[in-house]
Each structure stands twice: as C-alpha cells, then as structure tokens.
Motif scaffolding. Structure first.
Motif, PDB file in Angstrom:
ATOM      1  N   THR A 202       0.926  -1.552   0.517  1.00 37.40           N
ATOM      2  CA  THR A 202       0.292   0.020   0.309  1.00 37.40           C
ATOM      3  C   THR A 202       0.937   0.881  -0.038  1.00 37.40           C
ATOM      4  O   THR A 202       1.905   1.510   0.239  1.00 37.40           O
ATOM      5  N   GLU A 203      -0.073   2.480  -0.543  1.00 36.52           N
ATOM      6  CA  GLU A 203       0.807   3.189  -0.343  1.00 36.52           C
ATOM      7  C   GLU A 203      -0.357   4.727  -0.109  1.00 36.52           C
ATOM      8  O   GLU A 203      -1.010   4.654  -1.039  1.00 36.52           O
ATOM      9  N   VAL A 204       0.728   5.744   0.038  1.00 35.49           N
ATOM     10  CA  VAL A 204      -0.436   7.235  -0.421  1.00 35.49           C
ATOM     11  C   VAL A 204       1.036   7.917  -0.621  1.00 35.49           C
ATOM     12  O   VAL A 204       1.720   8.167  -1.081  1.00 35.49           O
ATOM     13  N   THR A 205       0.441   8.904  -1.652  1.00 39.01           N
ATOM     14  CA  THR A 205       0.953   8.571  -3.028  1.00 39.01           C
ATOM     15  C   THR A 205       1.039  10.433  -3.034  1.00 39.01           C
ATOM     16  O   THR A 205      -0.294  10.871  -2.789  1.00 39.01           O
ATOM     17  N   PHE A 206       2.249  11.282  -3.614  1.00 31.81           N
ATOM     18  CA  PHE A 206       1.553  12.709  -4.121  1.00 31.81           C
ATOM     19  C   PHE A 206       2.332  12.602  -4.480  1.00 31.81           C
ATOM     20  O   PHE A 206       3.415  12.796  -5.330  1.00 31.81           O
ATOM     21  N   ASN A 207       1.421  14.609  -5.354  1.00 33.51           N
ATOM     22  CA  ASN A 207       2.420  15.068  -6.874  1.00 33.51           C
ATOM     23  C   ASN A 207       3.316  15.989  -6.014  1.00 33.51           C
ATOM     24  O   ASN A 207       4.095  16.921  -6.845  1.00 33.51           O
ATOM     25  N   ASN A 208       3.048  16.737  -5.215  1.00 36.71           N
ATOM     26  CA  ASN A 208       4.466  17.354  -4.522  1.00 36.71           C
ATOM     27  C   ASN A 208       4.323  17.742  -3.290  1.00 36.71           C
ATOM     28  O   ASN A 208       4.052  16.593  -2.178  1.00 36.71           O
ATOM     29  N   TRP A 209       5.502  18.474  -2.589  1.00 38.16           N
ATOM     30  CA  TRP A 209       5.934  18.604  -1.187  1.00 38.16           C
ATOM     31  C   TRP A 209       4.866  18.603  -0.287  1.00 38.16           C
ATOM     32  O   TRP A 209       4.179  20.479  -0.162  1.00 38.16           O
ATOM     33  N   GLU A 210       3.878  17.919   0.333  1.00 35.23           N
ATOM     34  CA  GLU A 210       2.545  18.423   1.192  1.00 35.23           C
ATOM     35  C   GLU A 210       3.290  19.319   1.969  1.00 35.23           C
ATOM     36  O   GLU A 210       4.626  19.049   2.714  1.00 35.23           O
ATOM     37  N   GLU A 211       3.034  20.173   3.004  1.00 36.91           N
ATOM     38  CA  GLU A 211       3.115  21.205   3.644  1.00 36.91           C
ATOM     39  C   GLU A 211       4.268  20.589   5.452  1.00 36.91           C
ATOM     40  O   GLU A 211       5.342  21.384   6.000  1.00 36.91           O
ATOM     41  N   ALA A 212       3.329  19.345   6.046  1.00 37.80           N
ATOM     42  CA  ALA A 212       3.345  18.554   6.918  1.00 37.80           C
ATOM     43  C   ALA A 212       4.485  18.533   6.421  1.00 37.80           C
ATOM     44  O   ALA A 212       6.142  18.908   7.976  1.00 37.80           O
ATOM     45  N   GLU A 213       5.215  17.646   5.913  1.00 33.21           N
ATOM     46  CA  GLU A 213       6.475  17.399   5.687  1.00 33.21           C
ATOM     47  C   GLU A 213       7.704  18.123   5.473  1.00 33.21           C
ATOM     48  O   GLU A 213       8.732  18.150   5.889  1.00 33.21           O
ATOM     49  N   LYS A 214       7.445  19.153   4.449  1.00 31.07           N
ATOM     50  CA  LYS A 214       7.895  19.961   4.201  1.00 31.07           C
ATOM     51  C   LYS A 214       8.491  20.706   5.652  1.00 31.07           C
ATOM     52  O   LYS A 214      10.387  21.263   5.103  1.00 31.07           O
ATOM     53  N   ASN A 215       7.980  21.694   6.205  1.00 31.94           N
ATOM     54  CA  ASN A 215       8.660  22.513   7.260  1.00 31.94           C
ATOM     55  C   ASN A 215       8.500  21.246   8.344  1.00 31.94           C
ATOM     56  O   ASN A 215       9.919  21.885   8.810  1.00 31.94           O
ATOM     57  N   LEU A 216       9.120  19.817   8.496  1.00 30.47           N
ATOM     58  CA  LEU A 216       9.450  19.480   9.098  1.00 30.47           C
ATOM     59  C   LEU A 216      11.495  18.790   8.583  1.00 30.47           C
ATOM     60  O   LEU A 216      12.083  19.157   9.469  1.00 30.47           O
ATOM     61  N   LEU A 217      11.038  18.091   7.151  1.00 30.21           N
ATOM     62  CA  LEU A 217      12.375  18.209   6.849  1.00 30.21           C
ATOM     63  C   LEU A 217      13.228  19.247   5.820  1.00 30.21           C
ATOM     64  O   LEU A 217      14.498  19.062   5.269  1.00 30.21           O
ATOM     65  N   GLN A 218      12.888  20.214   5.277  1.00 26.11           N
ATOM     66  CA  GLN A 218      13.490  21.354   3.877  1.00 26.11           C
ATOM     67  C   GLN A 218      14.492  21.859   3.773  1.00 26.11           C
ATOM     68  O   GLN A 218      15.675  21.569   3.853  1.00 26.11           O
ATOM     69  N   GLN A 219      13.774  22.677   5.185  1.00 25.98           N
ATOM     70  CA  GLN A 219      16.022  22.721   6.058  1.00 25.98           C
ATOM     71  C   GLN A 219      16.550  21.350   5.625  1.00 25.98           C
ATOM     72  O   GLN A 219      17.603  22.533   5.400  1.00 25.98           O
ATOM     73  N   ARG A 220      16.738  20.842   6.773  1.00 24.23           N
ATOM     74  CA  ARG A 220      17.807  20.058   6.565  1.00 24.23           C
ATOM     75  C   ARG A 220      18.354  18.863   5.566  1.00 24.23           C
ATOM     76  O   ARG A 220      19.286  19.397   5.216  1.00 24.23           O
ATOM     77  N   LEU A 221      17.680  19.182   4.497  1.00 17.00           N
ATOM     78  CA  LEU A 221      17.360  18.584   3.190  1.00 17.00           C
ATOM     79  C   LEU A 221      18.550  19.498   2.561  1.00 17.00           C
ATOM     80  O   LEU A 221      19.687  18.911   1.389  1.00 17.00           O
ATOM     81  N   GLN A 222      17.602  20.876   2.911  1.00 15.23           N
ATOM     82  CA  GLN A 222      18.536  21.986   1.889  1.00 15.23           C
ATOM     83  C   GLN A 222      20.074  22.023   1.878  1.00 15.23           C
ATOM     84  O   GLN A 222      21.260  21.954   1.219  1.00 15.23           O
ATOM     85  N   GLN A 223      20.187  21.909   3.078  1.00 11.69           N
ATOM     86  CA  GLN A 223      21.590  22.003   3.924  1.00 11.69           C
ATOM     87  C   GLN A 223      22.905  20.717   3.058  1.00 11.69           C
ATOM     88  O   GLN A 223      23.851  20.652   3.100  1.00 11.69           O
ATOM     89  N   VAL A 224      22.031  20.119   2.545  1.00 11.63           N
ATOM     90  CA  VAL A 224      22.985  18.585   2.199  1.00 11.63           C
ATOM     91  C   VAL A 224      22.968  18.310   0.594  1.00 11.63           C
ATOM     92  O   VAL A 224      23.829  18.899  -0.007  1.00 11.63           O
ATOM     93  N   LEU A 225      22.154  19.244  -0.129  1.00  9.84           N
ATOM     94  CA  LEU A 225      21.332  18.546  -1.809  1.00  9.84           C
ATOM     95  C   LEU A 225      21.261  20.325  -2.537  1.00  9.84           C
ATOM     96  O   LEU A 225      21.180  20.374  -2.956  1.00  9.84           O
ATOM     97  N   GLY A 226      21.331  20.993  -1.208  1.00  9.78           N
ATOM     98  CA  GLY A 226      21.132  22.511  -1.758  1.00  9.78           C
ATOM     99  C   GLY A 226      19.852  22.906  -2.053  1.00  9.78           C
ATOM    100  O   GLY A 226      18.798  21.957  -1.594  1.00  9.78           O
ATOM    101  N   ASP A 227      19.269  23.933  -3.049  1.00 11.76           N
ATOM    102  CA  ASP A 227      17.782  23.835  -3.903  1.00 11.76           C
ATOM    103  C   ASP A 227      17.545  22.665  -4.740  1.00 11.76           C
ATOM    104  O   ASP A 227      17.816  22.217  -5.801  1.00 11.76           O
TER     105      ASP A 227
END
Length: 251
Positions: A67-92
């Motif tokens: 089973t899976e829950v799919t999405f076509n863009n980055w949803e807000e709750a996950e983005k708020n949790l992860l974006q800054q840390r991932l950008q430190q590794v990958l850039g924009d």
C-alpha cells in the motif's frame, strides 16, 4: 560527468533537450547515508501525518501486498519538518512526487525517475520509518548503473512485465544502461543473502555500489536514475517494512 554528444544520445532514452540531459548527467554523484537524520519523535510524527491522510489517497496493490500514500508535490507538514535539513545537504531542489509506502514484498531492481522530460531529475530521498517486527536489520541495495528512462523495472532474463509493482515500464535490453558491466558477476554470497528474491539473470551486467543499512530515522539519498532494490528482508525475519520517499528535480 562529461560525455560526447554521441555517447550522451545513447543514454538519453527519453530524448530530453540536450542541455537538460547534460545538466542531469552533471548532477550524478555517490549515494549519501545520514544516520539519525530525524529523531524517534519525528519518526512518530511522520507516521501520524501519514495516518491523518484520507483513505481515498491510499493505493492498494493486493498482488504485492503493498500500500502507499502518493503525492505529486511536497505537502506542508512534511516540508516544514524536513526541507531545511535536506537543503543543507542537497542545496535547492524541487519535489515532483513521493509516497509513504509499506510492503511485505522486497522490491526488485528499478528506477524512480518519473516522466519529467523537460526537467533535470536529481535525487531520490528515502527515510525508513518502521520494520515489523521492530529492531531487525535489512538493507537497500544500490547498483553502480544508471538508467534515464521513466519508472522502469529491469528484466534482462526476458521474464517480467509492466504489472511489476515497482515500476510502470519494463526493460529487457540493457544496452542503454550507463556503466553496464556485461562480464561482471555479483558475489555468490551476496546473491544468496541479499538478492535471493531476484532472478539472477535480471542482474546480468549490474554491479553493486553500496549495500546500505535500512535504519529507522536515517536518510538515504541517491541519484533518481540509479538502479536499486530492496535486499531480501524476509530472510531476516521481517514481514513488512515502511518508509517515506521524495522524488526531486534540480532547481
């Protein structure tokens, strides 16, 4: 990574604009493992976010007990949790899709590249969230080879089809796989202990880059075009594993 126009054309199976494909090739790099990327509390937070999503967003694939829950863009709750840390590794970067997934069947070799013809695919990001039972160790197997088509499963044996649950397309002719090693043989012990679920003829020409521990709360980052699969976690007594994935483009 620099290729002549003729060589680049061979691997540009989606016929992306040459500038876009050159950009994508320039972004290829070794996989990254970040242990303890999120805390146990944040793991639980992601699991709660998944459960809060409407049942209509869940896609069941009974033949694969998946089973899976799919999405076509980055949803807000996950983005708020992860974006800054991932950008430190990958850039924009941009997120074109992803999923929460739970499977009792080890994945076969495939790529998760989408169908973004006009964009330079970048990295896949995987955060393991759970194994059943907890505390048992399994792995993600990453191969050295890359393939630049759409979401694809690999069937060099000639046996397989588009019904394979990890992909939308099937590849039987490996001539357009980058870095193919036709005479390479994967170590027999690895075949027995990690890749027992894979038809070994489907691995002809593939070689292993890394076998990365599947640790809850870690973050595994690798090229979207990099061929990969689960290890055979059933051999470790695991009956199901769950995780969170993001699929990205380079800004």
């Amino acid at each position: 990574m620099i290729f002549s126009d003729g060589i680049a054309e061979k691997f540009n199976v989606n016929k992306k604009h040459p500038d876009v494909f050159r950009k994508q090739m320039s972004l290829l790099s070794d996989p990254i493992l970040i242990e303890n990327f999120i805390t146990p509390e944040e793991v639980e937070e992601l699991k709660k976010i998944e459960l809060s999503k409407p049942a209509s967003s869940r896609e069941g694939r009974p033949s694969a007990e998946y089973t899976e829950v799919t999405f076509n863009n980055w949803e807000e709750a996950e983005k708020n949790l992860l974006q800054q840390r991932l950008q430190q590794v990958l850039g924009d970067f941009q997120v074109w899709g992803g999923n929460y997934f739970s499977t009792s069947v080890p994945y076969l070799p495939h790529v998760d590249t989408g169908a973004n013809i006009s964009e330079a695919n970048y990295k896949n990001i995987v955060i393991p969230l759970q194994t059943y039972p907890a505390g048992k160790l399994t792995h993600l197997v990453l191969f050295k080879q890359r393939y630049f088509g759409n979401n694809t499963g690999f069937y060099g044996s000639g046996v397989g089809g588009v019904s394979e649950f990890t992909c939308n397309e099937s590849l039987y002719d490996y001539s357009a796989i980058l870095n193919l090693e036709p005479n390479h043989q994967i170590d027999s012990q690895i075949l027995k202990t990690r890749l027992n679920h894979v038809n070994h003829l489907n691995l002809k020409g593939l070689s292993i880059s890394q076998i990365i521990p599947w640790k809850v709360g870690s973050c595994i980052i690798f090229d979207s075009a990099q061929i990969h699969c689960s290890s055979d976690f059933t051999q470790q007594g695991i009956i199901r594993k769950s995780g969170y994935s993001l699929f990205t483009l380079k800004c």
